[in-house]
Design a protein around this motif. Structure first.
Motif: not given
Length: 95
Positions: A18-35
């Protein structure tokens, strides 16, 4: 695995997903989003396997086939309908 340890595992994995999915919109760089999407996918797989294991341990052997079919059907229906329903609700709320 005892029942108490199983429930702790289930809650920790669900909370992590839940935490990892909820934070998907926070990451400003694509590699962090993918990770973090990959980490969320691993958590989702662990959660799904734990739920199936719990289901098979709680059902009697003669009804395990029916229980698994209801489990998979419910999961797939929620996966298919949940995305559009959640997107529609967010678009109504946010505008």
């Amino acid at each position: 695995m005892t029942a108490g340890v199983f429930w702790i595992y289930l809650v920790v994995v669900a909370a992590g997903w839940l935490v990892l999915t909820a934070w998907d919109g926070v990451w400003v760089t694509f590699p962090l989003l993918v990770l973090f999407r990959a980490l969320g996918g691993i958590g989702s797989a662990l959660f799904f396997a734990a739920l199936l294991s719990f289901l098979l341990r709680t059902l009697p052997p003669e009804s395990s086939g029916r229980g698994m079919s209801v489990f998979y059907a419910s999961f797939n229906l929620g996966f298919i309908a949940g995305g559009p329903l959640a997107a529609g609700a967010v678009s109504l709320i946010v505008g």
